[in-house]
Design an enzyme around this catalytic site. Structure first.
Site, PDB file in Angstrom:
ATOM      1  N   CYS A 162      -2.895  10.717 -15.294  1.00  0.00           N
ATOM      2  CA  CYS A 162      -3.438  10.761 -13.926  1.00  0.00           C
ATOM      3  C   CYS A 162      -2.353  10.474 -12.893  1.00  0.00           C
ATOM      4  O   CYS A 162      -1.735   9.395 -12.893  1.00  0.00           O
ATOM      5  CB  CYS A 162      -4.585   9.757 -13.811  1.00  0.00           C
ATOM      6  SG  CYS A 162      -5.047   9.324 -12.139  1.00  0.00           S
ATOM      7  N   CYS A 206      -3.063   7.463 -10.717  1.00  0.00           N
ATOM      8  CA  CYS A 206      -2.841   6.219 -11.455  1.00  0.00           C
ATOM      9  C   CYS A 206      -1.360   5.837 -11.422  1.00  0.00           C
ATOM     10  O   CYS A 206      -0.998   4.665 -11.228  1.00  0.00           O
ATOM     11  CB  CYS A 206      -3.318   6.358 -12.902  1.00  0.00           C
ATOM     12  SG  CYS A 206      -5.065   6.792 -13.065  1.00  0.00           S
ATOM     13  N   CYS A 232     -14.687  -6.563   1.974  1.00  0.00           N
ATOM     14  CA  CYS A 232     -14.501  -6.067   3.349  1.00  0.00           C
ATOM     15  C   CYS A 232     -14.319  -7.212   4.336  1.00  0.00           C
ATOM     16  O   CYS A 232     -15.204  -8.070   4.496  1.00  0.00           O
ATOM     17  CB  CYS A 232     -15.697  -5.202   3.729  1.00  0.00           C
ATOM     18  SG  CYS A 232     -15.925  -4.939   5.489  1.00  0.00           S
ATOM     19  N   CYS A 270     -16.930  -7.347   7.077  1.00  0.00           N
ATOM     20  CA  CYS A 270     -18.212  -7.840   6.552  1.00  0.00           C
ATOM     21  C   CYS A 270     -18.202  -9.369   6.484  1.00  0.00           C
ATOM     22  O   CYS A 270     -19.187 -10.028   6.823  1.00  0.00           O
ATOM     23  CB  CYS A 270     -18.484  -7.273   5.162  1.00  0.00           C
ATOM     24  SG  CYS A 270     -18.497  -5.467   5.078  1.00  0.00           S
TER      25      CYS A 270
END
Length: 438
Positions: free
Chosen positions: A58, A61, A189, A192
């Site tokens: 990948c 990755c 977050c 948040c």
């Protein structure tokens, strides 16, 4: 000759594929995880773990490697960092719902339900998300938060914020008659986390009026996808009454507790039905109208023989319209027929100068104010506006107690009927005696 053989040997070694785990070496502080050691090292360990599921072929990755190494080094001694070759160990990747590479999971308070990390692929962002989960785990142990599988909410441990999941969302939100504000958040977050104490404070202030919920969109991806959540935090508003997902609208207010409360109350008022206008015909109807209300608007309308059904309905329509206008005040609204509740009229001093009449009563303080102007839309509106601003003359309720309410027949919606005249049976009358009297 030796030089040629050495060269060929080096070339040959260079073409031998590296083992899958070679994206990271033991010196990178990234622990190689496999099906044989995963439960022992991660699931059964008290530490918070960040785990990357990767495939050696990948490209994304490979691009992540230097940042992931950097994050592992920064988190050393605080949060453990590991990697799984999910191409080789597909059963392990499938166990945790891995469908693409790289996938990063944070195993925190509930190891059986890890949090899916979907933030930026930088060492700083990964480390911050891991530390946020570690902090939450500490708060859970100290009793400052929830140890639920969703990783808790951004409620700051407030009981007023309701934790929502894929399983309970429809039942609690869509199938209820309540007004809802729902925050979709991610535990890592920063915005948040900053919102959390404000959200909790707002939830406490709005309790009983608007419900505030929080859903971890990284753990409950089905609902997050259904509502098109693409950033955190995202807040959705759900109006009163039975609703569907299409009824949800975006919250566009500020992120302080006062901003949230003001916005929610305005929406609550817009979506709330007008207060019911009760006829007072017994003790129960009186309590329904006025019990627990900050103020109760009590009207006494003319007797049905003095004002027919059309006349009475005109008055009632005026009262209902004003009830709609002032519904945000949460006042009670009631009416009685003139003369039917004499104790009520006497206690509010509205029975002696004709009907219709009106008084606004605070039964907690046992004080009232009487409408002196016209019983019309404009006249009543001016009167109630002054009341809402704390203006106007008040007087104590006579006897300083709630008036006695008697049971009468409620209005049937029809015109009144005069009682039938008594008929005289002339056969029982002696006409000769009557002549003598005349």
């Amino acid at each position: 000759m030796k030089l040629i053989l050495s060269t060929l040997l080096l070339v040959g070694l260079a073409t031998i594929p590296l083992p899958a785990s070679a994206l990271y070496s033991p010196s990178d502080d990234v622990v190689e995880l496999t099906p044989s050691n995963f439960d022992r090292l991660v699931v059964e360990d008290d530490a918070v773990w960040v785990v990357e599921f990767f495939a050696p072929w990948c490209g994304h990755c490979k691009s992540l490697v230097p940042e992931y190494k950097k994050a592992a080094k920064a988190l050393k001694g605080v949060v453990k960092v590991g990697s799984v070759n999910a191409d080789e160990h597909r059963s392990l990747g499938g166990q945790y719902g891995v469908k693409g590479f790289p996938t990063i999971k944070i195993f925190g308070a509930n190891k059986r339900s890890p949090i899916s990390y979907s933030g930026q692929r930088t060492a700083k962002a990964i480390a911050e998300a891991a530390l946020a989960e570690a902090k939450k785990k500490v708060q859970d142990v100290l009793g400052g938060g929830s140890s639920s599988s969703s990783g808790g909410s951004s409620s700051g441990g407030s009981d007023a914020v309701i934790e929502l999941t894929d399983d309970n969302f429809d039942k609690l939100v869509l199938q209820s008659d309540d007004v809802w504000l729902v925050e979709f958040f991610a535990p890592w977050c920063g915005h948040c986390q900053k919102l959390a104490p404000e959200w909790a404070k707002a939830a406490k202030e709005l309790k009983g009026k608007v419900k505030l919920g929080a859903l971890d969109a990284t753990a409950h991806q089905s609902k997050a996808s259904e509502y098109g959540i693409r950033g955190y935090p995202t807040i959705k508003f759900f109006p009163a009454g039975k609703k569907s997902s299409s009824d949800a609208t975006e919250y566009d207010g500020g992120r302080s507790a006062s901003d949230i409360v003001s916005w929610a109350l305005e929406k609550h008022v817009d979506s709330a039905p007008a207060p019911e206008l009760y006829e007072i015909y017994d003790e129960s109807s009186f309590e329904k109208a006025c019990e627990g209300k900050p103020l109760c608007v009590v009207s006494v309308l003319p007797h049905i023989l003095d004002c027919d059904a059309k006349c009475r309905n005109k008055f009632l329509d005026t009262l209902r319209g004003l009830g709609e206008k002032y519904k945000q005040k949460l006042w009670g609204w009631a009416w009685a027929e003139g003369g039917a509740q004499s104790s009520l009229e006497e206690s509010l001093e509205i029975g002696g100068f004709g009907y219709p009449a009106m008084a606004v009563v605070n039964f907690k303080k046992m004080k009232f104010s009487v409408l002196k102007g016209s019983f019309s839309k404009d006249g009543i509106n001016e009167f109630l506006r002054d009341i809402s601003y704390g203006r106007g003359h008040t007087a104590p309720v006579r006897g300083a107690k709630k008036p006695e309410i008697v049971t009468v027949q409620p209005w049937d919606g029809k015109d009144g009927q005069l009682p039938a005249e008594e008929e005289i049976d002339l056969s029982d009358v002696d006409l000769d005696d009557t002549k003598d009297e005349l």
